[in-house]
Design a protein around this motif. Sequence first.
Motif, PDB file in Angstrom:
ATOM      1  N   SER A 157      -5.169  50.340 -29.710  1.00 23.92           N
ATOM      2  CA  SER A 157      -5.769  49.385 -30.644  1.00 23.92           C
ATOM      3  C   SER A 157      -4.745  48.328 -31.028  1.00 23.92           C
ATOM      4  N   MET A 158      -5.246  47.139 -31.341  1.00 26.19           N
ATOM      5  CA  MET A 158      -4.384  46.085 -31.843  1.00 26.19           C
ATOM      6  C   MET A 158      -5.025  45.468 -33.075  1.00 26.19           C
ATOM      7  N   ASN A 159      -4.347  45.526 -34.196  1.00 25.87           N
ATOM      8  CA  ASN A 159      -4.830  44.912 -35.424  1.00 25.87           C
ATOM      9  C   ASN A 159      -4.701  43.398 -35.308  1.00 25.87           C
ATOM     10  N   GLU A 160      -5.808  42.692 -35.415  1.00 28.24           N
ATOM     11  CA  GLU A 160      -5.789  41.240 -35.209  1.00 28.24           C
ATOM     12  C   GLU A 160      -5.060  40.511 -36.333  1.00 28.24           C
ATOM     13  N   ASN A 174     -13.676  55.996 -35.044  1.00 31.44           N
ATOM     14  CA  ASN A 174     -14.523  54.993 -35.672  1.00 31.44           C
ATOM     15  C   ASN A 174     -13.868  53.637 -35.442  1.00 31.44           C
ATOM     16  N   LEU A 175     -14.599  52.726 -34.856  1.00 30.66           N
ATOM     17  CA  LEU A 175     -14.040  51.429 -34.497  1.00 30.66           C
ATOM     18  C   LEU A 175     -13.831  50.563 -35.728  1.00 30.66           C
ATOM     19  N   ASP A 176     -12.686  49.929 -35.788  1.00 26.82           N
ATOM     20  CA  ASP A 176     -12.291  49.081 -36.907  1.00 26.82           C
ATOM     21  C   ASP A 176     -12.625  47.632 -36.569  1.00 26.82           C
ATOM     22  N   ASP A 177     -13.352  46.977 -37.448  1.00 25.07           N
ATOM     23  CA  ASP A 177     -13.745  45.595 -37.202  1.00 25.07           C
ATOM     24  C   ASP A 177     -12.540  44.661 -37.074  1.00 25.07           C
ATOM     25  N   GLU A 207     -23.422  53.303 -34.039  1.00 26.34           N
ATOM     26  CA  GLU A 207     -22.545  54.110 -34.895  1.00 26.34           C
ATOM     27  C   GLU A 207     -21.141  53.524 -34.984  1.00 26.34           C
ATOM     28  N   SER A 208     -20.836  52.545 -34.143  1.00 22.61           N
ATOM     29  CA  SER A 208     -19.515  51.940 -34.067  1.00 22.61           C
ATOM     30  C   SER A 208     -18.441  53.001 -33.808  1.00 22.61           C
ATOM     31  N   THR A 209     -18.695  53.814 -32.771  1.00 22.37           N
ATOM     32  CA  THR A 209     -17.760  54.866 -32.402  1.00 22.37           C
ATOM     33  C   THR A 209     -17.448  54.806 -30.914  1.00 22.37           C
ATOM     34  N   LEU A 210     -16.308  55.368 -30.581  1.00 25.55           N
ATOM     35  CA  LEU A 210     -15.881  55.508 -29.190  1.00 25.55           C
ATOM     36  C   LEU A 210     -15.422  56.952 -29.012  1.00 25.55           C
ATOM     37  N   GLU A 211     -15.960  57.617 -27.977  1.00 23.99           N
ATOM     38  CA  GLU A 211     -15.678  59.041 -27.810  1.00 23.99           C
ATOM     39  C   GLU A 211     -15.366  59.369 -26.354  1.00 23.99           C
ATOM     40  N   PHE A 212     -14.302  60.144 -26.151  1.00 24.11           N
ATOM     41  CA  PHE A 212     -13.993  60.706 -24.846  1.00 24.11           C
ATOM     42  C   PHE A 212     -14.635  62.085 -24.735  1.00 24.11           C
TER      43      PHE A 212
END
Length: 243
Positions: A157-160, A174-177, A207-212
Motif C-alpha cells: 500500500s502507498m498512502n497518497e 479493508n481498503l483505505d480510501d 465491501e471495500s475489501t481485498l482477500e487472499f
Amino acid sequence: MRYLLVSDIHSNFEALEATLDIADRLEDSQIMCLGDVVGYGADPVACIESIGDRANLILAGNHDLAVAGVIPYDDFNPIARQSIDWTREQLADEDKELLASLPLQYVDGDYCFTHASPIDPMKFHYVRTMDDVADIFNRIGQRFCFVGHTHLPVVVSMNERTGRMDVVRENKINLDDQCRYFINVGSIGQPRDSNPDACVVILDEDESTLEFLRVPYDISSSQQKILSQGLPSFLAERLVLAR
C-alpha cells in the motif's frame, strides 16, 4: 461487484478446477486471469478451454506468448524451454492463435491489470523490490495495479498523503480510501511461497475489501500427469515444495 483474480495457471487443470469451484459460489463476480495459462503443467488444452469459457478477461503471459511463437524463449531456463516445446506439440493452431491474440494489459478506471510490470509490459519485467513498486506508482495513474508473474503473493500500500509504502501482511484487508495498492495475486498452478495450495484474490467493491484465498486441490493427480507425459520430474516435485 466482486473480482476473482487469478494468474499463472500453468496448465494445472486440477488447481484451476478447484479455483473455479470458488468462483461458482461467488455471486456477481468477474474472473480476471492475468496470464500464463500454459507452460510447465500437463493440461494446456483443458486449461485454455476452461478459463476461456469462464473468464471475463485473459491477459497474455510470457509463457503464453512463447508457446504461440510471438516471443523468443532463449532466455528461459532449460526446464521451461522443454515444457514450452512439449506444450506446442499439444496445441492446435487455433489454440496458439488464441494465445497470440491475448492483450498484454487492461486498464479500467482505477484498475490496471497486467501479467508482469505494467511498465513496458512486453518485456515482462519482474516486480521484486519496493523500489520496483514505487516506480510503478510513479508511472501509472491507477489506484490498483494487479500482477502475477513471480508466483509470490504480496500487497503493497502507498498512502497518497504521506507517500509511505507498506507491505500488508493480513490475508484480508479493508481498503483505505487514502491508499493506492500494488497486488501480486500469486499463482494457481505453481505457487512458490512454500504454500502448495492454489492462490487467488477476491476484490469486493461493495465491501471495500481485498482477500487472499488458498485453495487445496488434488496435487498428486497433477503430478502423475506431468510424469506420465515425460515432462521433467522437477515440475511435479515443485508442486509440493511450492518453491
